[in-house]
Design an enzyme around this catalytic site. Structure first.
Site, mmCIF file in Angstrom:
data_model
loop_
_atom_site.group_PDB
_atom_site.id
_atom_site.type_symbol
_atom_site.label_atom_id
_atom_site.label_comp_id
_atom_site.label_asym_id
_atom_site.label_seq_id
_atom_site.Cartn_x
_atom_site.Cartn_y
_atom_site.Cartn_z
ATOM 1 N N ASN A 9 0.049 42.227 -92.485
ATOM 2 C CA ASN A 9 -0.940 41.761 -93.447
ATOM 3 C C ASN A 9 -0.491 42.270 -94.812
ATOM 4 O O ASN A 9 -0.616 43.459 -95.099
ATOM 5 C CB ASN A 9 -2.314 42.328 -93.064
ATOM 6 C CG ASN A 9 -3.362 42.044 -94.120
ATOM 7 O OD1 ASN A 9 -3.141 41.245 -95.028
ATOM 8 N ND2 ASN A 9 -4.497 42.706 -93.999
ATOM 9 N N LYS A 11 -1.659 41.615 -97.704
ATOM 10 C CA LYS A 11 -2.746 41.768 -98.678
ATOM 11 C C LYS A 11 -2.332 41.152 -100.023
ATOM 12 O O LYS A 11 -1.652 40.140 -100.040
ATOM 13 C CB LYS A 11 -3.143 43.245 -98.792
ATOM 14 C CG LYS A 11 -3.395 43.854 -97.404
ATOM 15 C CD LYS A 11 -4.051 45.180 -97.423
ATOM 16 C CE LYS A 11 -4.262 45.647 -95.984
ATOM 17 N NZ LYS A 11 -4.983 46.900 -95.885
ATOM 18 N N HIS A 95 -11.259 40.269 -92.144
ATOM 19 C CA HIS A 95 -10.679 41.592 -92.413
ATOM 20 C C HIS A 95 -11.731 42.476 -93.084
ATOM 21 O O HIS A 95 -12.551 41.993 -93.859
ATOM 22 C CB HIS A 95 -9.443 41.440 -93.307
ATOM 23 C CG HIS A 95 -8.683 42.720 -93.433
ATOM 24 N ND1 HIS A 95 -9.056 43.706 -94.308
ATOM 25 C CD2 HIS A 95 -7.608 43.195 -92.763
ATOM 26 C CE1 HIS A 95 -8.226 44.740 -94.175
ATOM 27 N NE2 HIS A 95 -7.339 44.442 -93.243
ATOM 28 N N GLU A 97 -11.625 44.380 -95.508
ATOM 29 C CA GLU A 97 -11.660 44.308 -96.981
ATOM 30 C C GLU A 97 -12.424 43.072 -97.443
ATOM 31 O O GLU A 97 -13.076 43.081 -98.479
ATOM 32 C CB GLU A 97 -10.228 44.325 -97.533
ATOM 33 C CG GLU A 97 -9.632 45.724 -97.422
ATOM 34 C CD GLU A 97 -8.132 45.768 -97.252
ATOM 35 O OE1 GLU A 97 -7.451 44.748 -97.509
ATOM 36 O OE2 GLU A 97 -7.634 46.837 -96.835
ATOM 37 N N GLU A 167 -9.641 47.215 -85.966
ATOM 38 C CA GLU A 167 -9.162 48.041 -87.072
ATOM 39 C C GLU A 167 -10.290 48.964 -87.534
ATOM 40 O O GLU A 167 -11.150 48.552 -88.328
ATOM 41 C CB GLU A 167 -8.738 47.159 -88.246
ATOM 42 C CG GLU A 167 -7.613 46.207 -87.917
ATOM 43 C CD GLU A 167 -6.906 45.739 -89.185
ATOM 44 O OE1 GLU A 167 -5.705 46.013 -89.307
ATOM 45 O OE2 GLU A 167 -7.552 45.131 -90.048
ATOM 46 N N GLY A 173 -5.198 52.105 -94.318
ATOM 47 C CA GLY A 173 -4.617 52.566 -95.572
ATOM 48 C C GLY A 173 -4.864 54.041 -95.863
ATOM 49 O O GLY A 173 -4.639 54.497 -96.979
ATOM 50 N N SER A 213 -3.134 52.113 -90.297
ATOM 51 C CA SER A 213 -2.066 53.103 -90.487
ATOM 52 C C SER A 213 -1.049 53.117 -89.343
ATOM 53 O O SER A 213 -0.567 54.182 -88.951
ATOM 54 C CB SER A 213 -2.658 54.499 -90.719
ATOM 55 O OG SER A 213 -3.434 54.504 -91.899
HETATM 56 P P1 PGA Z 1 -2.716 49.679 -92.973
HETATM 57 O O1 PGA Z 1 -3.591 48.327 -93.051
HETATM 58 O O2 PGA Z 1 -1.675 49.465 -91.914
HETATM 59 O O3 PGA Z 1 -2.127 49.838 -94.354
HETATM 60 O O4 PGA Z 1 -3.654 50.782 -92.624
HETATM 61 C C1 PGA Z 1 -3.961 47.620 -91.908
HETATM 62 C C2 PGA Z 1 -4.768 46.412 -92.273
HETATM 63 O O5 PGA Z 1 -5.540 46.462 -93.236
HETATM 64 O O6 PGA Z 1 -4.682 45.360 -91.609
#
Ligand code: PGA
Length: 254
Positions: A9, A11, A95, A97, A167, A173, A213
Site C-alpha cells: 500500500n 499511500k 483502510h 486512514e 490491520e 506506521g 509494521s
Molecule cells: P505500515 O502500513 O506497514 O507502514 O505499518 C500498513 C498499512 O497501512 O497498510
C-alpha cells in the site's frame, strides 16, 4: 490451499516516475515471486503507468480506494468501473486512514465491496481496532462490527475471492507489530466469523492478510501461522529491498 498475498500500500507516495521505477526494480530483483501473489497499490495518479509497467509480469495492481457508484456527480471520486477500465485488478477498501481521516463508514465499505465485486475487482477489505479499543478489550467486538457491517451479501464464488486485511491501527506506521500470537488469535476469530457469515468452505478460501509494521525481519514469523495468508505492507513496500524481502518470507513461510 491458500496462495499467500503480499500487497504493498503505497499511500500518498511516489510520483509516476518513482512508481514505475519501483515496480521495475521489484521485477528485476525478484524475477519469480515463488508462491506469493504480489500486488502493488500506487496512488491514483500513477495507476495507469504502473499497470502498463506490470503487463506480462506477475505483479497485480490495486487502487487504494473507489466510489460505489459507476458514474455520477461525485467530484473527486473514481468508480470501480473506471478502475476496471484502466486494467486494475484489486482495490483496497476501508483502510483505517480512510476511516480516520475521511470518515469512511462500514456502510460505505459495504457498498464499495459490492461494487468492486460487480466489476470483477478483488477487494482487499481492511479492518482493525485502535489502541484504546484493544486496551478496553473491544478488539473482537470491533472486528465483528466492521466485518458484519462492511461485507455485503455475496454468493460463495464471489466471497471466496475476497481478501481481508487485519490491520491493528496501533501497529500501522508505528514500528509496533502485533506479536504472532496476537495476530493469529484475531485471524482465527476472523475466519470463524467468515465461516458463520458464509460457510466453512468459503471461509477456508478467503485470504486474511496481516498489516501493521510488517518488515523483512518480522514477516516470516507472521506468515508461517495457519490463519495468516499474507501481508498488507505500507512503509516497507516503498523500497525494492524491503518489499522483495517480505515476498521472500512468504515463499519460505506461507
Ligand atoms: P505500515 O502500513 O506497514 O507502514 O505499518 C500498513 C498499512 O497501512 O497498510
Amino acid at each position: 490451499m491458500r496462495i499467500p498475498v503480499i500487497a504493498g500500500n503505497w499511500k500518498m507516495y511516489k510520483t509516476i516516475r518513482e512508481a514505475v521505477d519501483l515496480v521495475k526494480g521489484i521485477q528485476y530483483a525478484l524475477p519469480f515471486p515463488g508462491e506469493a501473489e504480489v500486488v502493488v497499490g500506487p496512488p491514483f495518479s500513477a495507476l495507469l503507468p504502473v499497470i502498463d509497467a506490470c503487463r506480462d509480469s506477475y505483479i497485480g495492481v490495486a487502487a487504494q480506494n473507489m466510489h460505489w457508484e459507476d458514474e455520477g456527480a461525485f467530484t473527486g471520486e473514481v468508480s470501480g468501473a473506471f478502475l476496471k477500465d484502466m486494467g486494475c485488478e484489486y482495490v483496497i477498501i476501508g483502510h483505517s486512514e480512510r476511516r480516520q481521516y475521511f470518515a469512511e463508514t462500514d456502510d460505505a465499505v459495504n457498498r464499495k465491496v459490492a461494487s468492486a465485486m460487480k466489476h470483477g475487482l478483488i477487494p482487499i477489505v481492511c479492518i482493525g481496532e485502535t489502541l484504546s479499543e484493544r486496551e478496553n478489550e473491544k478488539t473482537f467486538e470491533v472486528i465483528e462490527r466492521q466485518l458484519g457491517g462492511g461485507l455485503p451479501a455475496l454468493d460463495p464464488e464471489d466471497a471466496k475471492k475476497l481478501i481481508v486485511a487485519y490491520e491493528p491501527v496501533w501497529a500501522i506506521g508505528t514500528g509496533k507489530t502485533a506479536t504472532p500470537d496476537q495476530a493469529e488469535e484475531v485471524h482465527a476469530f476472523i475466519r470463524e466469523f467468515l465461516s458463520n457469515l458464509f460457510d466453512a468452505n468459503t471461509a477456508d478460501s478467503i485470504r486474511i492478510l496481516y498489516g501493521g509494521s510488517v518488515k523483512p525481519d518480522n514477516a516470516a514469523d507472521l506468515l508461517c501461522l495457519p490463519n495468516i495468508d499474507g501481508a498488507l505492507v505500507g512503509g516497507a513496500s516503498l523500497k525494492v529491498d524491503s518489499f522483495a524481502g517480505i515476498i521472500g518470507a512468504a515463499r519460505l513461510g506461507g
